[in-house]
Structure formats: C-alpha cells, structure tokens
Design a protein around this motif. Structure first.
Motif, PDB file in Angstrom:
ATOM      1  N   ALA A 131       0.814  -1.218   0.000  1.00 12.55           N
ATOM      2  CA  ALA A 131       0.000   0.000   0.000  1.00 12.55           C
ATOM      3  C   ALA A 131       0.849   1.270   0.000  1.00 12.55           C
ATOM      4  O   ALA A 131       0.438   2.296  -0.545  1.00 12.55           O
ATOM      5  CB  ALA A 131      -0.943  -0.002   1.205  1.00 12.55           C
ATOM      6  N   PHE A 132       2.032   1.225   0.602  1.00 13.81           N
ATOM      7  CA  PHE A 132       2.873   2.423   0.631  1.00 13.81           C
ATOM      8  C   PHE A 132       3.181   2.900  -0.788  1.00 13.81           C
ATOM      9  O   PHE A 132       3.038   4.093  -1.098  1.00 13.81           O
ATOM     10  CB  PHE A 132       4.172   2.145   1.392  1.00 13.81           C
ATOM     11  CG  PHE A 132       3.989   2.016   2.873  1.00 13.81           C
ATOM     12  CD1 PHE A 132       3.869   3.138   3.672  1.00 13.81           C
ATOM     13  CD2 PHE A 132       3.943   0.766   3.475  1.00 13.81           C
ATOM     14  CE1 PHE A 132       3.703   3.030   5.051  1.00 13.81           C
ATOM     15  CE2 PHE A 132       3.774   0.644   4.847  1.00 13.81           C
ATOM     16  CZ  PHE A 132       3.653   1.781   5.634  1.00 13.81           C
ATOM     17  N   ASP A 133       3.580   1.967  -1.644  1.00 16.16           N
ATOM     18  CA  ASP A 133       3.892   2.343  -3.029  1.00 16.16           C
ATOM     19  C   ASP A 133       2.627   2.630  -3.815  1.00 16.16           C
ATOM     20  O   ASP A 133       2.572   3.569  -4.613  1.00 16.16           O
ATOM     21  CB  ASP A 133       4.692   1.237  -3.712  1.00 16.16           C
ATOM     22  CG  ASP A 133       6.120   1.150  -3.177  1.00 16.16           C
ATOM     23  OD1 ASP A 133       6.641   2.185  -2.707  1.00 16.16           O
ATOM     24  OD2 ASP A 133       6.703   0.050  -3.236  1.00 16.16           O
ATOM     25  N   ALA A 134       1.592   1.812  -3.595  1.00 13.63           N
ATOM     26  CA  ALA A 134       0.349   2.000  -4.344  1.00 13.63           C
ATOM     27  C   ALA A 134      -0.265   3.369  -4.076  1.00 13.63           C
ATOM     28  O   ALA A 134      -0.851   3.994  -4.970  1.00 13.63           O
ATOM     29  CB  ALA A 134      -0.643   0.897  -3.994  1.00 13.63           C
ATOM     30  N   LEU A 135      -0.146   3.854  -2.844  1.00 11.10           N
ATOM     31  CA  LEU A 135      -0.735   5.134  -2.469  1.00 11.10           C
ATOM     32  C   LEU A 135       0.279   6.274  -2.498  1.00 11.10           C
ATOM     33  O   LEU A 135      -0.080   7.434  -2.258  1.00 11.10           O
ATOM     34  CB  LEU A 135      -1.358   5.034  -1.069  1.00 11.10           C
ATOM     35  CG  LEU A 135      -2.549   4.071  -0.948  1.00 11.10           C
ATOM     36  CD1 LEU A 135      -2.954   3.907   0.508  1.00 11.10           C
ATOM     37  CD2 LEU A 135      -3.734   4.547  -1.783  1.00 11.10           C
ATOM     38  N   GLY A 136       1.549   5.954  -2.776  1.00 12.29           N
ATOM     39  CA  GLY A 136       2.566   6.977  -2.897  1.00 12.29           C
ATOM     40  C   GLY A 136       2.818   7.742  -1.616  1.00 12.29           C
ATOM     41  O   GLY A 136       2.891   8.974  -1.611  1.00 12.29           O
ATOM     42  N   THR A 137       2.963   7.005  -0.512  1.00 13.44           N
ATOM     43  CA  THR A 137       3.131   7.654   0.788  1.00 13.44           C
ATOM     44  C   THR A 137       4.075   6.852   1.669  1.00 13.44           C
ATOM     45  O   THR A 137       4.280   5.650   1.437  1.00 13.44           O
ATOM     46  CB  THR A 137       1.776   7.802   1.495  1.00 13.44           C
ATOM     47  OG1 THR A 137       1.943   8.523   2.716  1.00 13.44           O
ATOM     48  CG2 THR A 137       1.157   6.451   1.794  1.00 13.44           C
ATOM     49  N   ASP A 138       4.643   7.509   2.665  1.00  9.80           N
ATOM     50  CA  ASP A 138       5.462   6.824   3.662  1.00  9.80           C
ATOM     51  C   ASP A 138       4.740   6.719   4.996  1.00  9.80           C
ATOM     52  O   ASP A 138       5.340   6.313   5.998  1.00  9.80           O
ATOM     53  CB  ASP A 138       6.787   7.577   3.862  1.00  9.80           C
ATOM     54  CG  ASP A 138       7.696   7.496   2.643  1.00  9.80           C
ATOM     55  OD1 ASP A 138       7.701   6.443   1.978  1.00  9.80           O
ATOM     56  OD2 ASP A 138       8.389   8.494   2.352  1.00  9.80           O
ATOM     57  N   ASP A 139       3.456   7.076   4.998  1.00 11.42           N
ATOM     58  CA  ASP A 139       2.693   7.142   6.255  1.00 11.42           C
ATOM     59  C   ASP A 139       1.260   6.700   5.980  1.00 11.42           C
ATOM     60  O   ASP A 139       0.536   7.368   5.228  1.00 11.42           O
ATOM     61  CB  ASP A 139       2.720   8.572   6.788  1.00 11.42           C
ATOM     62  CG  ASP A 139       2.565   8.655   8.298  1.00 11.42           C
ATOM     63  OD1 ASP A 139       2.346   7.607   8.931  1.00 11.42           O
ATOM     64  OD2 ASP A 139       2.659   9.772   8.829  1.00 11.42           O
ATOM     65  N   LEU A 140       0.841   5.594   6.568  1.00 12.40           N
ATOM     66  CA  LEU A 140      -0.470   5.010   6.300  1.00 12.40           C
ATOM     67  C   LEU A 140      -1.355   5.016   7.549  1.00 12.40           C
ATOM     68  O   LEU A 140      -0.869   5.032   8.672  1.00 12.40           O
ATOM     69  CB  LEU A 140      -0.338   3.553   5.844  1.00 12.40           C
ATOM     70  CG  LEU A 140       0.273   3.241   4.487  1.00 12.40           C
ATOM     71  CD1 LEU A 140       0.396   1.727   4.325  1.00 12.40           C
ATOM     72  CD2 LEU A 140      -0.548   3.842   3.349  1.00 12.40           C
ATOM     73  N   VAL A 141      -2.669   4.926   7.289  1.00  6.83           N
ATOM     74  CA  VAL A 141      -3.645   4.647   8.336  1.00  6.83           C
ATOM     75  C   VAL A 141      -4.439   3.417   7.920  1.00  6.83           C
ATOM     76  O   VAL A 141      -4.900   3.330   6.778  1.00  6.83           O
ATOM     77  CB  VAL A 141      -4.593   5.839   8.568  1.00  6.83           C
ATOM     78  CG1 VAL A 141      -5.752   5.437   9.477  1.00  6.83           C
ATOM     79  CG2 VAL A 141      -3.844   6.999   9.197  1.00  6.83           C
ATOM     80  N   VAL A 142      -4.572   2.477   8.846  1.00  7.98           N
ATOM     81  CA  VAL A 142      -5.355   1.260   8.622  1.00  7.98           C
ATOM     82  C   VAL A 142      -6.491   1.257   9.627  1.00  7.98           C
ATOM     83  O   VAL A 142      -6.273   1.449  10.827  1.00  7.98           O
ATOM     84  CB  VAL A 142      -4.481  -0.004   8.798  1.00  7.98           C
ATOM     85  CG1 VAL A 142      -5.321  -1.266   8.563  1.00  7.98           C
ATOM     86  CG2 VAL A 142      -3.280   0.037   7.863  1.00  7.98           C
ATOM     87  N   LYS A 143      -7.724   1.049   9.139  1.00 10.80           N
ATOM     88  CA  LYS A 143      -8.861   1.021  10.059  1.00 10.80           C
ATOM     89  C   LYS A 143      -9.971   0.134   9.520  1.00 10.80           C
ATOM     90  O   LYS A 143     -10.065  -0.105   8.312  1.00 10.80           O
ATOM     91  CB  LYS A 143      -9.391   2.428  10.320  1.00 10.80           C
ATOM     92  CG  LYS A 143      -9.741   3.238   9.090  1.00 10.80           C
ATOM     93  CD  LYS A 143     -10.073   4.671   9.498  1.00 10.80           C
ATOM     94  CE  LYS A 143     -10.218   5.591   8.298  1.00 10.80           C
ATOM     95  NZ  LYS A 143     -10.447   7.002   8.700  1.00 10.80           N
ATOM     96  N   PRO A 144     -10.824  -0.364  10.402  1.00 12.90           N
ATOM     97  CA  PRO A 144     -11.946  -1.200   9.958  1.00 12.90           C
ATOM     98  C   PRO A 144     -12.942  -0.399   9.137  1.00 12.90           C
ATOM     99  O   PRO A 144     -13.080   0.813   9.309  1.00 12.90           O
ATOM    100  CB  PRO A 144     -12.589  -1.664  11.272  1.00 12.90           C
ATOM    101  CG  PRO A 144     -11.584  -1.383  12.337  1.00 12.90           C
ATOM    102  CD  PRO A 144     -10.795  -0.220  11.862  1.00 12.90           C
ATOM    103  N   ARG A 145     -13.628  -1.095   8.251  1.00 10.57           N
ATOM    104  CA  ARG A 145     -14.710  -0.433   7.508  1.00 10.57           C
ATOM    105  C   ARG A 145     -15.865  -0.085   8.428  1.00 10.57           C
ATOM    106  O   ARG A 145     -16.576   0.903   8.188  1.00 10.57           O
ATOM    107  CB  ARG A 145     -15.217  -1.345   6.377  1.00 10.57           C
ATOM    108  CG  ARG A 145     -14.450  -1.176   5.104  1.00 10.57           C
ATOM    109  CD  ARG A 145     -14.943  -1.999   3.953  1.00 10.57           C
ATOM    110  NE  ARG A 145     -16.271  -2.565   4.059  1.00 10.57           N
ATOM    111  CZ  ARG A 145     -16.679  -3.589   3.318  1.00 10.57           C
ATOM    112  NH1 ARG A 145     -15.860  -4.158   2.451  1.00 10.57           N
ATOM    113  NH2 ARG A 145     -17.904  -4.050   3.441  1.00 10.57           N
ATOM    114  N   VAL A 146     -16.079  -0.872   9.451  1.00  8.74           N
ATOM    115  CA  VAL A 146     -17.105  -0.593  10.453  1.00  8.74           C
ATOM    116  C   VAL A 146     -16.372  -0.245  11.741  1.00  8.74           C
ATOM    117  O   VAL A 146     -15.753  -1.110  12.359  1.00  8.74           O
ATOM    118  CB  VAL A 146     -18.047  -1.798  10.664  1.00  8.74           C
ATOM    119  CG1 VAL A 146     -19.083  -1.471  11.731  1.00  8.74           C
ATOM    120  CG2 VAL A 146     -18.728  -2.169   9.345  1.00  8.74           C
ATOM    121  N   SER A 147     -16.426   1.016  12.106  1.00  8.40           N
ATOM    122  CA  SER A 147     -15.635   1.459  13.246  1.00  8.40           C
ATOM    123  C   SER A 147     -16.255   2.702  13.843  1.00  8.40           C
ATOM    124  O   SER A 147     -17.214   3.262  13.315  1.00  8.40           O
ATOM    125  CB  SER A 147     -14.188   1.753  12.796  1.00  8.40           C
ATOM    126  OG  SER A 147     -13.377   2.090  13.906  1.00  8.40           O
TER     127      SER A 147
END
Length: 291
Positions: A131-147
């Motif tokens: 995902a880092f390369d796919a989104l072009g970032t060095d900083d990600l957020v991961v979270k549930p779809r229901v949250s």
C-alpha cells in the motif's frame, strides 16, 4: 406531550458507561428547553421487534454507541425498524449504509473528493507493505470499515510492522498530514441547514483527534466557504431526508478539502460550541414533528 426516544448503548457494555449518560442528559436538556420530552431506550432491546418503538413520536439514534462492535445485530435492528415503519430520524436505511465506511467509495465515484483508499476484506502484512507504493506515501492509516471513535485504527510508517489487525473488512489510506497541524473541520447541519463548525486537533504526540485520546476542540466561527460548499455537496448526494448530519473534512496534500466522514448515525453535535446552544437542532426536530 411528545414521546421522543433516544437510543442508547447496550447497558451490559461497560466501555461506554462513564460517557453516554452525560451525552444523553445534554440532549434531553436541550430538547426540554423546546418543550420536547425525550426518554432513553437501549438499541439492543429492539433488535428483533420494534414493538417498543413504533408508538413513539420519533426515535433518535443519537447515542446508539457500540454498533460497530455488534454490527450484524445492528444491521438486523435497522431492517426491523425499517420494516415496522418506525418514525426514525435519521432513517433506518441511512443508519444501515452509513455504518460501513465503504459509502466513501460510492461518494468518491460520484465525484466528491475523498482520500485515496484501498479496500480489503481482511488486512494482511503483504497488503500493507504494498500500500505504501500503491498510495505513494510513507505514512499510512489502517482502520476497519465498520468502526467508531478510532477503534482499531492504526498509523504506520514505511517499514513499520502492523501489530493490530482490524477484524474483518478494512481500508488503508495515506495519513493526512494536515490532521497534525490544522486538524479536522466538522460542519454540523440540522434540517438541511448549516448550524455551526468545530475545529478538532490531536494533542501533541497523538494522531487521533477523538476526545478520549486528548483531542482539542474549538469553535470555528467562520468556516472556509469552500469547505461549507463541499459539505453541502455531500448532503446533496444523500437520497433520504436527514434531520442531522456532521460532515468531517481535512485538507489533502494539495491544500484542497477532502471528505473524511459523513457522520449520520450518532455524531456528537458539539452543542457546547454552537452559538445558539443547540436551538437549531431543537427547531429542526419540532419542525419535522409539526408537519
């Protein structure tokens, strides 16, 4: 005398016991100032049958906390309420689709600016690494779809291992750097009309802006007209009539506003920051009741 029901959490869930009574009291008090009487009912007491709700003048799901940890029963309850014709604002159909953040994908396809997002039925380390390369970032957020309330939400730097994996379907987004500086802007609407705005910033050393993580909230007396226009565009995409909405925005890397969330189930209205103390909300409820 009106009979307004406000849905509250499962009484057996201790995680909210110290918070929701104060929220409920604030709502009951502001409604009483408009001669509107409200009483609480746990949403978990009305999953299989709406018999205890159909006679109410209106049901407001404003403190129905915890649905994200009991989502299957929440969806069952929404179907029960819809089938029984419960007079509910916002409507049960909205309560169902708005409980899954995949609605952001639909709004993005409709042309609204949302953060770049990767969707997963079950997050894996390989997905995060890619995902880092796919989104072009060095900083990600991961979270549930229901949250809700930052539950199972994790921030990761490139090369950092994911230690808390969301249960079930999830999403991955670039971390929005502006959240650490100018924060998030919440725009509140009642009866389709703009009421007030609140700026929310995280405390030092934290990326989450929720109050339980030390978030700092302040009124935004004159919100950016561009942000307000985007919020109104978001509301225009909703087919059902809404009594209330909170639209949360943040600036992307290019300085343009992005839709972070359209909170249509049980958002905090931040009435303590509303110039009118919440009268616009009470007026919206009264107007709908008097139709």
């Amino acid at each position: 005398m009106t009979d307004i029901v406000i849905l509250t959490p499962n009484p057996d869930d201790p995680s909210f016991a110290g918070q929701w009574p104060a929220v409920l009291e604030r709502l009951v008090t502001v409604l009483a100032e408009g001669d509107l009487t409200a009483r609480p009912e746990a949403w978990t007491d009305h999953i299989d049958s709406a018999e205890g709700l159909v006679a109410a003048d209106v049901v407001l799901p404003l403190v129905a906390w915890g649905y994200h940890r009991d989502h299957a029963r929440w969806m069952q309850a929404c179907a029960t309420w819809q089938a029984a014709g419960v007079r509910m604002w916002n409507p049960a159909t909205v309560l169902a689709w708005n409980s899954d953040k995949s609605y952001l994908q639909r709004l993005g396809e409709a042309g609204l600016p949302v953060p770049p997002t990767l969707w997963s039925e079950q997050i894996t380390p390989d997905q995060v690494d890619a995902a880092f390369d796919a989104l072009g970032t060095d900083d990600l957020v991961v979270k549930p779809r229901v949250s809700g309330g930052g539950w199972q939400t994790t921030r990761l730097a490139r090369g950092e291992a994911l230690t808390e994996t969301p249960d079930g379907p999830a999403l991955i987004q670039p971390f929005i750097a502006a959240l650490e500086t100018e924060g998030e802007l919440s725009l509140l609407f009642f009866g389709g009309r703009f009421s007030h705005a609140v700026r929310k910033r995280p405390r030092a050393g934290e990326f989450r802006i929720q109050q339980q993580f030390g978030g700092l909230y302040a009124p935004e007396p004159e919100p950016d007209p561009v942000a307000l226009d985007l919020a109104e565009r978001v509301l225009a995409t909703v087919e059902e009539e809404l009594l209330y909405a909170r639209i949360d925005l943040a600036r992307g890397p290019d300085g343009q506003w992005l839709l972070m969330e359209a909170e249509l189930i049980e958002p905090d209205f931040y009435l303590n920051h509303a110039p009118d103390g919440g009268r616009a909300f009470v007026t919206a409820v009264a107007d709908r009741l008097n139709r």
